[in-house]
Design a protein around this motif. Structure first.
Motif, PDB file in Angstrom:
ATOM      1  N   GLY A   1       0.802  -1.218   0.000  1.00 33.41           N
ATOM      2  CA  GLY A   1       0.000   0.000   0.000  1.00 33.41           C
ATOM      3  C   GLY A   1       0.835   1.267   0.000  1.00 33.41           C
ATOM      4  O   GLY A   1       0.410   2.290   0.546  1.00 33.41           O
ATOM      5  N   ARG A   2       2.012   1.212  -0.613  1.00 37.91           N
ATOM      6  CA  ARG A   2       2.902   2.374  -0.654  1.00 37.91           C
ATOM      7  C   ARG A   2       2.287   3.504  -1.460  1.00 37.91           C
ATOM      8  O   ARG A   2       1.363   3.327  -2.245  1.00 37.91           O
ATOM      9  CB  ARG A   2       4.253   1.985  -1.257  1.00 37.91           C
ATOM     10  N   ASP A   3       2.847   4.679  -1.298  1.00 38.08           N
ATOM     11  CA  ASP A   3       2.381   5.898  -1.946  1.00 38.08           C
ATOM     12  C   ASP A   3       2.361   5.726  -3.467  1.00 38.08           C
ATOM     13  O   ASP A   3       3.315   5.220  -4.065  1.00 38.08           O
ATOM     14  CB  ASP A   3       3.316   7.052  -1.558  1.00 38.08           C
ATOM     15  N   CYS A   4       1.280   6.169  -4.079  1.00 35.34           N
ATOM     16  CA  CYS A   4       1.084   6.033  -5.521  1.00 35.34           C
ATOM     17  C   CYS A   4       2.209   6.673  -6.324  1.00 35.34           C
ATOM     18  O   CYS A   4       2.713   6.099  -7.290  1.00 35.34           O
ATOM     19  CB  CYS A   4      -0.264   6.637  -5.908  1.00 35.34           C
ATOM     20  N   GLU A   5       2.609   7.862  -5.937  1.00 40.17           N
ATOM     21  CA  GLU A   5       3.669   8.570  -6.668  1.00 40.17           C
ATOM     22  C   GLU A   5       4.976   7.779  -6.644  1.00 40.17           C
ATOM     23  O   GLU A   5       5.683   7.673  -7.646  1.00 40.17           O
ATOM     24  CB  GLU A   5       3.881   9.956  -6.076  1.00 40.17           C
ATOM     25  N   GLU A   6       5.285   7.201  -5.499  1.00 42.69           N
ATOM     26  CA  GLU A   6       6.503   6.404  -5.359  1.00 42.69           C
ATOM     27  C   GLU A   6       6.433   5.154  -6.244  1.00 42.69           C
ATOM     28  O   GLU A   6       7.409   4.793  -6.912  1.00 42.69           O
ATOM     29  CB  GLU A   6       6.688   6.014  -3.892  1.00 42.69           C
TER      30      GLU A   6
END
Length: 80
Positions: free
Chosen positions: A25-30
Motif C-alpha cells: 500500500g505504498r504511496d502512488c507517486e513512489e
C-alpha cells in the motif's frame, strides 16, 4: 547481448519490488516513479538487443547492402 540480459535481470528485480510496494500500500507517486524506472530499463534492454542485431547484420558479408532497413525500422518502432 550480455548487457541486455543483465539489464533484463535488474528490471525483473525492480518489477518485483514494484509489486511488493503495491501489496504494502505504498504511496502512488513512489510506485509510479519506480514503475517508470522499470519501463526505462526494459526499453534500454530492447534497444541494446536491436542494436546488437544491427551490428551483427552490418558485420556479416554484404555489410549495409544486405541490411533489411524496413525490418530494423519496425523493430525500433516496436520499442517506442
Amino acid at each position: 547481448m550480455r548487457s541486455a540480459a543483465d539489464r533484463l535481470k535488474r528490471a525483473q528485480g525492480r518489477l518485483a519490488g514494484v509489486a511488493r510496494m503495491l501489496e504494502e500500500g505504498r504511496d502512488c507517486e513512489e510506485v509510479v516513479t519506480r514503475l517508470a524506472a522499470v519501463n526505462r530499463a526494459l526499453d534500454r534492454a530492447g534497444f541494446a538487443i536491436v542494436a546488437g542485431g544491427l551490428e551483427e547484420c552490418l558485420s556479416q558479408e554484404g555489410g549495409a547492402d544486405g541490411l533489411d532497413t524496413q525490418k530494423v525500422e519496425k523493430l525500433f518502432l516496436s520499442l517506442s
